[in-house]
Design an enzyme around this catalytic site. Structure first.
Site, PDB file in Angstrom:
ATOM      1  N   TYR A 131      27.739  31.150  45.635  1.00  0.00           N
ATOM      2  CA  TYR A 131      27.533  29.704  45.767  1.00  0.00           C
ATOM      3  C   TYR A 131      28.552  28.910  45.101  1.00  0.00           C
ATOM      4  O   TYR A 131      29.040  29.047  44.091  1.00  0.00           O
ATOM      5  CB  TYR A 131      26.323  29.424  44.669  1.00  0.00           C
ATOM      6  CG  TYR A 131      25.680  28.140  44.710  1.00  0.00           C
ATOM      7  CD1 TYR A 131      26.044  27.242  45.646  1.00  0.00           C
ATOM      8  CD2 TYR A 131      24.563  28.017  43.695  1.00  0.00           C
ATOM      9  CE1 TYR A 131      25.288  25.995  45.365  1.00  0.00           C
ATOM     10  CE2 TYR A 131      23.827  26.804  43.684  1.00  0.00           C
ATOM     11  CZ  TYR A 131      24.387  25.728  44.773  1.00  0.00           C
ATOM     12  OH  TYR A 131      23.797  24.496  44.696  1.00  0.00           O
ATOM     13  N   LYS A 159      26.857  30.002  50.068  1.00  0.00           N
ATOM     14  CA  LYS A 159      26.417  28.724  50.156  1.00  0.00           C
ATOM     15  C   LYS A 159      27.268  27.854  50.019  1.00  0.00           C
ATOM     16  O   LYS A 159      27.950  27.605  48.887  1.00  0.00           O
ATOM     17  CB  LYS A 159      25.081  28.688  49.302  1.00  0.00           C
ATOM     18  CG  LYS A 159      24.549  27.092  49.103  1.00  0.00           C
ATOM     19  CD  LYS A 159      23.564  26.874  48.174  1.00  0.00           C
ATOM     20  CE  LYS A 159      22.932  25.672  48.299  1.00  0.00           C
ATOM     21  NZ  LYS A 159      21.988  25.371  47.131  1.00  0.00           N
TER      22      LYS A 159
END
Length: 284
Positions: A131, A159
């Site tokens: 992330y 992400k």
């Protein structure tokens, strides 16, 4: 490879402040019925930092059951600045993948980020999704570092929540094999899909889920005119949903639509103002 639109579920709260598990189950099934490829439990949108351990476990159980019934992907947020703590969590995790934030606040530098994920990749029982969200973590990660991490056997993707910048363009121009770049900054999902992103993890996709799914499909099919029209419209929706701290406006809209029982959030967040919620409803 991970692909398609994944919804990072909010955590709905009942009037007494408890987690509304029935509301969560309803919402999870709704977005999957609308075509979402998967769910993310315990992400930032779920106000994870304010949940107790029993509440977190209950949220994962609900999301896992819904994903299993729909044959969808389940990604669970798991992460700590201490890789030993994260590794312990990953060993017991029952999910298709784990979403692990680049260590926040400590700003370890890119060499430290590499060492952190190398340690987790050696210990994890499930694939990792990095992330990357530097405006929250304070730590930027460049394209070459992400390529290196993408070559690790247990790293499935990233992400990418840093907008549309030179790193995104470089990474998508030459991504590692079997490494999924998932858009994580909702406003920029369309241009990232145009550059080759495999999908997105998008809070905005709680709403107009079918349209976000169609957007990803249109870019994949090369239907540029349709993709541009959808992308521009959905970007305007996302702008209104992030007018106040996430997920306050989103919860206000879902409550107004009758999807959740209350718009409540937990401190330090406060419910979104009426004007912000009305603006988001109008954009839909």
């Amino acid at each position: 490879m991970l692909a398609g639109i994944h919804v990072p579920l909010i955590t709905p709260f009942a009037a007494d402040g408890s987690v509304d598990l029935a509301g969560l189950d309803k919402l999870a099934h709704h977005v999957l019925d609308q075509g979402a490829a998967g769910l993310v439990a315990l992400g930032t949108t779920g106000e994870t930092a304010t949940l107790t351990e029993p509440e977190r476990a209950a949220v994962v159980r609900v999301a896992a059951r819904a994903a299993r019934e729909h044959g969808a992907t389940l990604i669970v947020g798991a992460g700590s600045a201490d890789p030993r703590v994260t590794a312990d969590t990953l060993r017991s995790l029952r999910a298709d993948a784990a979403l692990v934030t680049v260590p926040s606040f400590v700003r370890p530098g890119e060499r430290g980020v590499v060492a952190y994920f190398e340690a987790l990749a050696a210990a994890t029982a499930v694939p990792l999704v990095i992330y990357h969200i530097p405006y929250r973590t304070g730590q930027n990660v460049g394209a070459e570092t992400l390529r290196h991490l993408g070559g690790l056997p247990m790293v499935a993707g990233v992400k990418y929540a840093s907008g549309l910048d030179a790193t995104a363009v470089s990474l998508l121009g030459d991504p590692p094999q079997d490494f999924s770049v998932l858009a994580g900054d909702d406003v920029f999902v369309s241009p990232l899909l145009a550059l080759g992103a495999a999908g997105g993890i998008l809070a905005s996709a709680h709403l107009a889920t079918r349209d976000f799914v169609e957007l990803a499909g249109a870019w994949r099919a090369g239907d540029v005119l349709r993709a541009r029209e959808l992308g521009a419209r959905l970007a305007r929706v996302s702008v209104t949903l992030f007018a106040e701290p996430n997920p306050t406006v989103l919860k206000g809209v879902l409550h107004a639509q009758g999807m959740i029982a209350t718009p409540e959030v937990r401190l330090p967040l406060l419910p979104a103002g009426r004007a912000s919620v009305e603006a988001a409803l109008a954009s839909l």
